[in-house]
Each structure stands twice: as C-alpha cells, then as structure tokens.
Design an enzyme around this catalytic site. Structure first.
Site, PDB file in Angstrom:
ATOM      1  N   ARG A  53     -19.934 -34.864  -4.201  1.00 40.98           N
ATOM      2  CA  ARG A  53     -18.939 -34.516  -3.190  1.00 40.98           C
ATOM      3  C   ARG A  53     -19.140 -35.316  -1.905  1.00 40.98           C
ATOM      4  O   ARG A  53     -18.172 -35.692  -1.241  1.00 40.98           O
ATOM      5  CB  ARG A  53     -19.012 -33.011  -2.883  1.00 40.98           C
ATOM      6  CG  ARG A  53     -17.833 -32.506  -2.032  1.00 40.98           C
ATOM      7  CD  ARG A  53     -17.991 -31.066  -1.663  1.00 40.98           C
ATOM      8  NE  ARG A  53     -16.810 -30.513  -0.989  1.00 40.98           N
ATOM      9  CZ  ARG A  53     -16.845 -29.537  -0.112  1.00 40.98           C
ATOM     10  NH1 ARG A  53     -18.000 -28.968   0.204  1.00 40.98           N
ATOM     11  NH2 ARG A  53     -15.742 -29.100   0.455  1.00 40.98           N
TER      12      ARG A  53
ATOM     13  N   ALA B 102     -11.176 -30.992   3.236  1.00 40.50           N
ATOM     14  CA  ALA B 102     -11.741 -30.908   1.892  1.00 40.50           C
ATOM     15  C   ALA B 102     -11.893 -29.425   1.572  1.00 40.50           C
ATOM     16  O   ALA B 102     -12.662 -28.717   2.219  1.00 40.50           O
ATOM     17  CB  ALA B 102     -13.090 -31.620   1.839  1.00 40.50           C
ATOM     18  N   SER B 103     -11.147 -28.959   0.605  1.00 44.52           N
ATOM     19  CA  SER B 103     -11.137 -27.534   0.292  1.00 44.52           C
ATOM     20  C   SER B 103     -12.483 -27.087  -0.258  1.00 44.52           C
ATOM     21  O   SER B 103     -13.274 -27.888  -0.770  1.00 44.52           O
ATOM     22  CB  SER B 103     -10.042 -27.228  -0.734  1.00 44.52           C
ATOM     23  OG  SER B 103      -8.780 -27.578  -0.234  1.00 44.52           O
ATOM     24  N   ALA B 104     -12.756 -25.799  -0.134  1.00 49.42           N
ATOM     25  CA  ALA B 104     -13.974 -25.241  -0.706  1.00 49.42           C
ATOM     26  C   ALA B 104     -13.996 -25.502  -2.211  1.00 49.42           C
ATOM     27  O   ALA B 104     -12.979 -25.306  -2.896  1.00 49.42           O
ATOM     28  CB  ALA B 104     -14.053 -23.742  -0.438  1.00 49.42           C
TER      29      ALA B 104
ATOM     30  N   TYR C  29      -3.927 -23.647   1.276  1.00 45.49           N
ATOM     31  CA  TYR C  29      -3.954 -25.086   1.481  1.00 45.49           C
ATOM     32  C   TYR C  29      -2.959 -25.475   2.573  1.00 45.49           C
ATOM     33  O   TYR C  29      -1.984 -24.756   2.837  1.00 45.49           O
ATOM     34  CB  TYR C  29      -3.589 -25.825   0.199  1.00 45.49           C
ATOM     35  CG  TYR C  29      -4.662 -25.833  -0.859  1.00 45.49           C
ATOM     36  CD1 TYR C  29      -5.365 -26.997  -1.154  1.00 45.49           C
ATOM     37  CD2 TYR C  29      -4.978 -24.686  -1.591  1.00 45.49           C
ATOM     38  CE1 TYR C  29      -6.350 -27.019  -2.139  1.00 45.49           C
ATOM     39  CE2 TYR C  29      -5.955 -24.696  -2.568  1.00 45.49           C
ATOM     40  CZ  TYR C  29      -6.636 -25.871  -2.840  1.00 45.49           C
ATOM     41  OH  TYR C  29      -7.621 -25.880  -3.809  1.00 45.49           O
TER      42      TYR C  29
END
Length: 389
Positions: free
Chosen positions: A43, A100-102, A245
């Site tokens: 990541r 950046a989403s979880a 989102y």
C-alpha cells in the site's frame, strides 16, 4: 515504486498487521485470494510523501514521510482512510479532494463486485492506483481498465503500477463517461460515490454484468449500490450497508448556507414541533438512506455556536431556494421552534418521510433497492413492486 524509507521486512510486517486489523472488523475470514492480494500489493507504494490523518477533532493533521518515516509507514498500513490531496474552496477553506480509502472498506467494495476469474473490469476512479493493483493481482492486468479524471493522478498511478510490473489500461478521462474502447465489461466498479448512475455505465456493462458503486445523496454519503444489468438498458439491485466515498466530480454541488441560501429580508413561516431534530438528522443509517431517496436535494448541518439558539439544525436544498431551522433552547425537549422559508417546507417534508419510514417498520439499508435506466431512477423497498414514494 517502493517507499525508499521502508525495508521489505518492515513492509511485510505492516501488511500482516493490516490483515489482522481488517480481520477484527469482520465476522467472516478474508477470502484467500484477497488475503494474498492484500499481502502482496504494498500500500505504501501508492501513497504520497505527505498524508493527512484524522486528528480526532473533525479535522486533519499532516504526516510527512521525511520527518516521521515510522509514523508515515504505520499510517500507510493502518486500516484507516488517508487524505492525499486538498482543494481550496471559494470561501478560502480547504476540503479533501482525494483520499486512499480504508483497506477494509476497499475490500468490502471488491467483494460486493463478486469478481470471477476472467472477468473484465472497468474501474471508475484510479486514484492512487492501490485498488487498481488489487484488481490486477486478482484478475491479471489485461482484464483491468481504470479511468481517472485528474491527469496527474492517472500518470502517477500508472507509474506506480508499472513499477510493480502491473500494466492495466489507465486512462485520463471523466469517469462518468466510462471507457467505450474496451467495453463491454463484466463488472463496473466505482471508487467514488454517485447520486445518479450514469447511462454510459449501463451501456458499457454486458447483460448479466454487475455495477458496484458507493452511493451518495444530498442528505447522506453512505451505502453501496449493487446493480445487475438486464437485457435492455436498465439495471436493478440492492444497497449494502457500508461505503463512504467522495462524490464523483461531475455530480458535486457548490451550495453554502450563509453564502447562497440565507438572504436579508426573508420572512420564514414559524411554528413548533414535538419531533426532536436528533431523531431525524443522522439518527439511523436506514433513515438517512430513506431521506436521501425520498426528500431529493435536502441536506442538513448543525449549528452549536449558540448565536441564535443553543443548538440549531439547518435544512436547505441544493437549489438554494428553500431552508428550514429547528431550534433546541437548551432547557426542554418537549417542543422545538421551527422556521421554514421558500417554495418547499423542508422540515415538513423530512418529518413526513420519517413517519413513512417508521410505518414501514424502520427498514435498514439492505431492504432498499434501485431500478435504473437512462433518465430513470426508481427506489423500492424489499421488492421492485413496492416503490418508495
């Protein structure tokens, strides 16, 4: 393109911690193919050197890799959303523009898409490229097309993917248009939310294919919609109870209460209500979805500064023509003062919609569905035969 400040062992340890953290949020194990992808795709390779982390007070604090490499790497492998870019609004305030989403949220979205071997996928919103890399790890890069509205993000993601030997089709274009040259797709997967499903997504999904997109309304940004394409240009499916989102850029509205809605000389209609504003705004995810679907364009904000009331709930619509306020005086909770202005009586609309939700048994998000076709969007409860008013 690995972080120069992270060793392979530190990165591997971070990935294992992340998997353990994700596992604690779930009632079922992470599927083996996604566990392998989350372990193998670094990541940190897709994140900029400066991140903004939630500060616990409703804002964000910066975290720089150059000044705090350990803290930055820990954030990179945490199950938390990370803001990667801000924009300056017209009033001078800064708001998140890209994030950046979880990873646990990313995983839920990927699982909702029900990807199968050999599936051809159109991803709406390349962003950092991390989600794209997970798709490549699962399906092979040749099966993945990803579109991104920001040219610099698309170029950066393309480079980061190539550094890991992933070479999907990454295109700089408006995500609402999809990408016809490689259509039709078995899956259309959005990493941004929508308030209306673009007709282009329907046209570019093969019959029997699936469209998975986070959902947004003026009232609430929460939920994921999963549609199955039918033989005609329509699709139908249900909502899932997760996913928050950023809204796709072409569907955003720029309306501010004090700049656009409240004007000198307005004379609102006043009365009282026994309905607590706390029983309406943010009270229940199912109610939030219901209000977003049935009171179109209505949004709310809280004012706790105490200038005109101890606590005030503001309602307004995205056309900036109507507003309402509901006041708590700080002393009693039996009645609340209501003021309403404009062609819509927004508090009355919201209260009536809440009553319909209660009469339906206070349904949760999973009982709602949507039927969509070009120019048509019809919500329903339990089955398409029971439309939501």
């Amino acid at each position: 393109m690995h972080s120069p400040d992270a060793s392979d062992s530190a990165r591997a340890a971070g990935a294992l911690r992340l998997l353990d953290e994700i596992a604690r949020t779930r009632t079922e194990p992470v599927p083996a193919h996604w566990r392998e992808a989350l372990r193998d795709v670094p990541r940190d390779a897709f994140l900029p050197g400066r991140l903004w982390l939630r500060d616990g007070a409703g804002g964000h604090r910066p975290c720089d890799r150059s000044h705090d490499p350990d803290g930055w790497l820990a954030a990179a492998y945490s199950d938390a959303p990370l803001v990667t870019r801000f924009v300056t609004e017209s009033d001078g305030t800064r708001s998140p523009a890209s994030s950046a989403s979880a990873p646990s949220t990313v995983l839920r979205l990927l699982e909702d898409a029900q990807l199968t071997d050999g599936a051809r996928v159109l991803e709406i919103g390349t962003g950092s490229g991390y989600n794209t890399a997970l798709l490549c790890a699962r399906l092979g890069a040749a099966s993945v097309t990803s579109v991104e509205v920001a040219a610099d993000l698309a170029a950066r993601a393309r480079a980061h993917l190539a550094a890991l030997s992933y070479h999907p089709t990454v295109v700089h274009t408006d995500g609402a248009r999809g990408w016809p040259p490689t259509a039709p797709y078995d899956r259309v997967l959005a990493t941004c939310s929508v308030r209306a499903v673009p007709a282009e997504w329907l046209d570019q999904t093969r019959p029997g294919g699936r469209i998975t997109t986070p959902w947004d309304s003026a009232w609430s940004c929460y939920g994921t919609l999963n549609l199955t394409k039918r033989q005609d240009r329509s699709a139908e499916g249900r909502f899932s109870a997760y996913g928050s989102y950023m809204l796709i850029s072409g569907q955003r509205t720029d309306v501010e209460l004090h700049r656009d809605v409240l004007r000198p000389g307005q004379s609102p209609v006043t009365r009282t209500t026994g309905l607590s504003p706390w029983d309406v705004a943010g009270a229940d995810p199912g109610l939030d979805l219901h209000l977003g679907l049935t009171v179109p364009g209505a949004w709310y904000s809280w004012d706790t500064e105490g200038g005109t009331a101890h606590t005030r709930l503001w309602l307004a619509d995205t056309s900036a023509t109507s507003w309402a306020s509901v006041d708590y005086d700080g002393r009693q909770t039996e009645t609340f003062a209501v003021a309403q202005y404009g062609p819509r009586r927004l508090w009355d609309e919201v209260a009536a919609a809440r009553e319909r939700w209660l009469l339906a048994g206070a349904p949760d998000i999973g009982r709602y569905g949507l039927t969509v076709a070009p120019g048509v969007q019809r919500a329903w409860l339990d089955t398409p035969d029971t439309p939501v008013p």
